[in-house]
Scaffold this motif. Structure first.
Motif, PDB file in Angstrom:
ATOM      1  N   LYS A   2       0.819  -1.198   0.000  1.00  0.00           N
ATOM      2  CA  LYS A   2       0.000   0.000   0.000  1.00  0.00           C
ATOM      3  C   LYS A   2       0.867   1.268   0.000  1.00  0.00           C
ATOM      4  O   LYS A   2       1.906   1.327   0.668  1.00  0.00           O
ATOM      5  CB  LYS A   2      -0.921   0.013   1.210  1.00  0.00           C
ATOM      6  N   TYR A   3       0.397   2.274  -0.742  1.00  0.00           N
ATOM      7  CA  TYR A   3       1.141   3.524  -0.853  1.00  0.00           C
ATOM      8  C   TYR A   3       1.348   4.163   0.519  1.00  0.00           C
ATOM      9  O   TYR A   3       2.441   4.663   0.827  1.00  0.00           O
ATOM     10  CB  TYR A   3       0.403   4.477  -1.791  1.00  0.00           C
ATOM     11  N   SER A   4       0.325   4.138   1.351  1.00  0.00           N
ATOM     12  CA  SER A   4       0.435   4.754   2.683  1.00  0.00           C
ATOM     13  C   SER A   4       1.515   4.072   3.508  1.00  0.00           C
ATOM     14  O   SER A   4       2.251   4.721   4.267  1.00  0.00           O
ATOM     15  CB  SER A   4      -0.910   4.686   3.410  1.00  0.00           C
ATOM     16  N   GLU A   5       1.638   2.749   3.362  1.00  0.00           N
ATOM     17  CA  GLU A   5       2.663   2.008   4.087  1.00  0.00           C
ATOM     18  C   GLU A   5       4.054   2.354   3.566  1.00  0.00           C
ATOM     19  O   GLU A   5       5.002   2.502   4.348  1.00  0.00           O
ATOM     20  CB  GLU A   5       2.394   0.510   3.940  1.00  0.00           C
ATOM     21  N   ILE A   6       4.171   2.492   2.251  1.00  0.00           N
ATOM     22  CA  ILE A   6       5.457   2.859   1.656  1.00  0.00           C
ATOM     23  C   ILE A   6       5.907   4.226   2.172  1.00  0.00           C
ATOM     24  O   ILE A   6       7.051   4.405   2.592  1.00  0.00           O
ATOM     25  CB  ILE A   6       5.346   2.882   0.122  1.00  0.00           C
ATOM     26  N   VAL A   7       5.001   5.204   2.157  1.00  0.00           N
ATOM     27  CA  VAL A   7       5.335   6.554   2.614  1.00  0.00           C
ATOM     28  C   VAL A   7       5.726   6.534   4.086  1.00  0.00           C
ATOM     29  O   VAL A   7       6.694   7.191   4.504  1.00  0.00           O
ATOM     30  CB  VAL A   7       4.165   7.513   2.359  1.00  0.00           C
ATOM     31  N   LEU A  24       6.345  12.585  -5.080  1.00  0.00           N
ATOM     32  CA  LEU A  24       4.888  12.697  -5.025  1.00  0.00           C
ATOM     33  C   LEU A  24       4.267  12.433  -6.390  1.00  0.00           C
ATOM     34  O   LEU A  24       3.211  11.803  -6.497  1.00  0.00           O
ATOM     35  CB  LEU A  24       4.487  14.087  -4.521  1.00  0.00           C
ATOM     36  N   ALA A  25       4.939  12.914  -7.455  1.00  0.00           N
ATOM     37  CA  ALA A  25       4.417  12.700  -8.811  1.00  0.00           C
ATOM     38  C   ALA A  25       4.405  11.219  -9.159  1.00  0.00           C
ATOM     39  O   ALA A  25       3.447  10.714  -9.757  1.00  0.00           O
ATOM     40  CB  ALA A  25       5.248  13.484  -9.821  1.00  0.00           C
ATOM     41  N   VAL A  26       5.460  10.514  -8.791  1.00  0.00           N
ATOM     42  CA  VAL A  26       5.495   9.070  -9.043  1.00  0.00           C
ATOM     43  C   VAL A  26       4.422   8.366  -8.223  1.00  0.00           C
ATOM     44  O   VAL A  26       3.737   7.455  -8.706  1.00  0.00           O
ATOM     45  CB  VAL A  26       6.893   8.503  -8.724  1.00  0.00           C
ATOM     46  N   GLY A  27       4.244   8.800  -6.982  1.00  0.00           N
ATOM     47  CA  GLY A  27       3.223   8.195  -6.141  1.00  0.00           C
ATOM     48  C   GLY A  27       1.819   8.398  -6.678  1.00  0.00           C
ATOM     49  O   GLY A  27       0.946   7.545  -6.494  1.00  0.00           O
ATOM     50  N   ALA A  28       1.598   9.529  -7.359  1.00  0.00           N
ATOM     51  CA  ALA A  28       0.270   9.832  -7.896  1.00  0.00           C
ATOM     52  C   ALA A  28       0.025   9.169  -9.246  1.00  0.00           C
ATOM     53  O   ALA A  28      -1.118   9.057  -9.694  1.00  0.00           O
ATOM     54  CB  ALA A  28       0.103  11.342  -8.028  1.00  0.00           C
ATOM     55  N   SER A  29       1.085   8.727  -9.905  1.00  0.00           N
ATOM     56  CA  SER A  29       0.958   8.166 -11.248  1.00  0.00           C
ATOM     57  C   SER A  29       0.352   6.767 -11.211  1.00  0.00           C
ATOM     58  O   SER A  29       0.668   5.958 -10.336  1.00  0.00           O
ATOM     59  CB  SER A  29       2.327   8.111 -11.934  1.00  0.00           C
ATOM     60  N   LYS A  44      15.823  10.168  -6.708  1.00  0.00           N
ATOM     61  CA  LYS A  44      15.133   9.311  -7.679  1.00  0.00           C
ATOM     62  C   LYS A  44      15.067   7.864  -7.222  1.00  0.00           C
ATOM     63  O   LYS A  44      14.134   7.147  -7.605  1.00  0.00           O
ATOM     64  CB  LYS A  44      15.787   9.402  -9.049  1.00  0.00           C
ATOM     65  N   THR A  45      16.022   7.405  -6.393  1.00  0.00           N
ATOM     66  CA  THR A  45      15.947   6.022  -5.916  1.00  0.00           C
ATOM     67  C   THR A  45      14.675   5.801  -5.105  1.00  0.00           C
ATOM     68  O   THR A  45      13.964   4.809  -5.285  1.00  0.00           O
ATOM     69  CB  THR A  45      17.180   5.664  -5.068  1.00  0.00           C
ATOM     70  N   VAL A  46      14.380   6.732  -4.231  1.00  0.00           N
ATOM     71  CA  VAL A  46      13.139   6.638  -3.458  1.00  0.00           C
ATOM     72  C   VAL A  46      11.933   6.738  -4.383  1.00  0.00           C
ATOM     73  O   VAL A  46      10.937   6.024  -4.208  1.00  0.00           O
ATOM     74  CB  VAL A  46      13.090   7.736  -2.372  1.00  0.00           C
ATOM     75  N   ALA A  47      12.027   7.588  -5.403  1.00  0.00           N
ATOM     76  CA  ALA A  47      10.907   7.756  -6.331  1.00  0.00           C
ATOM     77  C   ALA A  47      10.590   6.455  -7.054  1.00  0.00           C
ATOM     78  O   ALA A  47       9.436   6.004  -7.089  1.00  0.00           O
ATOM     79  CB  ALA A  47      11.212   8.865  -7.333  1.00  0.00           C
ATOM     80  N   PHE A  48      11.608   5.814  -7.647  1.00  0.00           N
ATOM     81  CA  PHE A  48      11.277   4.587  -8.376  1.00  0.00           C
ATOM     82  C   PHE A  48      10.976   3.431  -7.424  1.00  0.00           C
ATOM     83  O   PHE A  48      10.262   2.495  -7.770  1.00  0.00           O
ATOM     84  CB  PHE A  48      12.331   4.224  -9.420  1.00  0.00           C
ATOM     85  N   LEU A  52       7.987   0.726  -7.768  1.00  0.00           N
ATOM     86  CA  LEU A  52       8.294  -0.703  -7.665  1.00  0.00           C
ATOM     87  C   LEU A  52       7.433  -1.372  -6.602  1.00  0.00           C
ATOM     88  O   LEU A  52       6.763  -2.388  -6.859  1.00  0.00           O
ATOM     89  CB  LEU A  52       9.773  -0.871  -7.339  1.00  0.00           C
ATOM     90  N   LEU A  53       7.422  -0.806  -5.405  1.00  0.00           N
ATOM     91  CA  LEU A  53       6.744  -1.459  -4.287  1.00  0.00           C
ATOM     92  C   LEU A  53       5.230  -1.416  -4.425  1.00  0.00           C
ATOM     93  O   LEU A  53       4.538  -2.350  -4.002  1.00  0.00           O
ATOM     94  CB  LEU A  53       7.194  -0.831  -2.968  1.00  0.00           C
ATOM     95  N   ARG A  54       4.710  -0.359  -5.021  1.00  0.00           N
ATOM     96  CA  ARG A  54       3.262  -0.290  -5.222  1.00  0.00           C
ATOM     97  C   ARG A  54       2.773  -1.398  -6.142  1.00  0.00           C
ATOM     98  O   ARG A  54       1.618  -1.817  -6.064  1.00  0.00           O
ATOM     99  CB  ARG A  54       2.864   1.064  -5.814  1.00  0.00           C
ATOM    100  N   SER A  55       3.636  -1.859  -7.022  1.00  0.00           N
ATOM    101  CA  SER A  55       3.221  -2.859  -8.009  1.00  0.00           C
ATOM    102  C   SER A  55       3.280  -4.294  -7.480  1.00  0.00           C
ATOM    103  O   SER A  55       2.787  -5.214  -8.133  1.00  0.00           O
ATOM    104  CB  SER A  55       4.113  -2.753  -9.252  1.00  0.00           C
TER     105      SER A  55
END
Length: 438
Positions: A2-7, A24-29, A44-48, A52-55
């Motif tokens: 879950k996105y909330s867990e990742i954040v 935030l942009a990656v999280g919203a995509s 960018k490592t945190v961004a990708f 990765l983890l959301r999928s």
């Protein structure tokens, strides 16, 4: 995941107060194909990792995600970040120079995520030690650098084994001239932060240092003696120059190490860790260190030799002024140099060869010949040093534990005494060798 867990994990385990605009942009995509353009040091490592983890589905005993990165150093950095965020998922790193037996052993419990160099991943596939048929998500980090280093064929052959990709992320520091033909990137969404330097420019201070002699060695020594205490990278263009320069600095009494492709993997890892922990606060390096190294609070970058490409200029400078901090860049030139258009500075600086708070090694690194595979943890080492070595916790700096060794920064004033005190002591009932790292 879950996105909330990742954040929440990013904030609690990486110490982030908030995500930046790119993250935030990656999280919203919701895109299944994503191109992330971002300068070095932008997060960018945190961004990708978010994409990765959301999928990923819940851990299922099969590999779900693969990250390909073009260098061993970048693999280790990415693996460390992803592992800390991906709570509940097993993340492993594969790279050349790492014992293949250890990597095969790490597959006894199938990982959820593999971070690897293309060459080592292909090696595993050819040995049939790993099955990637269940991989849902692929990240190729620094795709432009991977092409530059000649990894196109390896990446193509790896992707040919990934038949069920639901999510693909490519990252690059520069706009991609063409997308890889071996991956379907149709309809890809681009998050472009490559030109967003407005917040970073004021934090990077670039100064020019004129050398009166064609051989700039004395000017470099004077400059380093002029700087305040901190961690510094000195860039040269050749391995032989790095070896020669570090000898000059050591003879001048400066705590310097060396890092280049002529060293074996263990020597390179040790050099970076000793820079990071403050044992060797000056590191003379080739452009091998221009990407992939993430050193906390690197205060300055020195161009002893001028960079040969605009990309090298950008990536060298990007080692400092990271994560909201400021940093200094010094460009040393002599009459023998032809200064390219992309090398620019804000001011001139004349070294005084003295500093009220000079660069110094507060710590000395101890080497212990046991690590994770021997079931030794950071906590075990702290207890060992305090209970049997007589240290206070405040005298212990960074501890890096790898598969079969540990590097521990301890107060320089007591390091030799600690080695003597621990000569016949055991850690967790195991007899180990402890020595000053060279």
């Amino acid at each position: 995941m879950k996105y909330s867990e990742i954040v929440a994990n990013i904030k609690s385990r990486l110490g982030f107060a908030d995500l930046n605009a790119m993250q935030l942009a990656v999280g919203a995509s919701q895109a299944r194909r994503l191109i992330l353009l971002a300068p070095t040091g932008s997060g960018k490592t945190v961004a990708f990792a978010i994409a990765l983890l959301r999928s990923l589905r819940n851990p299922c005993g099969r590999v779900q995600g693969v990250v390909l990165a073009p260098s061993r150093e970048l693999v280790l950095q990415v693996c460390d970040v992803v592992r800390r965020i991906a709570v509940g998922y097993k993340t492993v790193a594969f790279y050349g120079g790492h014992p293949m037996a250890d990597e095969v052993n790490s597959l006894s419990q199938i990982p959820d995520i593999i971070v690897a160099t293309p060459g080592r991943m292909l090696d595993h596939l050819q040995r049939h030690t790993v099955d990637l048929s269940s991989v849902r998500t692929l990240v190729i980090d620094e795709y432009d650098k991977a092409l530059e280093l000649g990894f196109h064929d390896e990446m193509r052959r790896i992707v040919g084994r990934l038949s069920d990709l639901g999510c693909v992320v490519l990252t690059s520091a520069t706009t991609l001239g063409e997308l890889p033909a071996f991956i379907d990137m149709s309809g890809a969404e681009t998050v472009d932060c490559s030109a967003d330097r407005s917040a970073r420019a004021p934090r990077l201070n670039i100064a020019h240092v004129e050398s009166p002699a064609r051989d700039k060695a004395q000017t470099l020594v004077d400059l380093l003696h002029s700087l305040p205490n901190g961690k510094v990278l000195v860039f040269v263009n050749h391995r032989e120059s790095a070896d020669r320069t570090v000898d000059i600095l050591r003879r001048a009494g400066l705590p310097a190490g060396v890092y280049h492709g002529g060293l074996d993997q263990r020597e390179r890892e040790k050099a970076v860790k000793m820079l990071d922990n403050g044992s060797l606060p000056i590191l003379v390096t080739t452009d091998l260190a221009a990407r992939g190294l993430d050193i906390d609070s690197l205060s300055a970058v020195i161009h002893y030799h001028l960079p040969v490409t605009p990309e090298a200029w950008t990536h060298r400078n990007g080692r400092t002024a990271r994560a909201g901090e400021s940093g200094d860049v010094f460009v040393i030139t002599s009459e023998a140099d032809n200064i390219p258009d992309y090398v620019v500075w804000d001011r001139d600086y004349n070294p005084t060869a003295s500093s009220s708070d000079p660069i110094k090694a507060r710590f000395i690194t101890l080497h212990i010949n046991a690590g994770k595979k021997e079931k030794i943890s950071r906590g075990d080492i702290v207890g060992y040093l305090c209970q049997k070595g007589g240290l206070e916790a405040s005298q212990i700096g960074k501890i890096d534990v790898s598969d079969h060794q540990a590097l521990v920064a301890v107060d320089a004033a007591v390091a030799k005494d600690v080695v003597k005190a621990l000569a016949n002591e055991k850690i967790k009932g195991k007899r180990v060798k402890i020595a000053l790292a060279q």
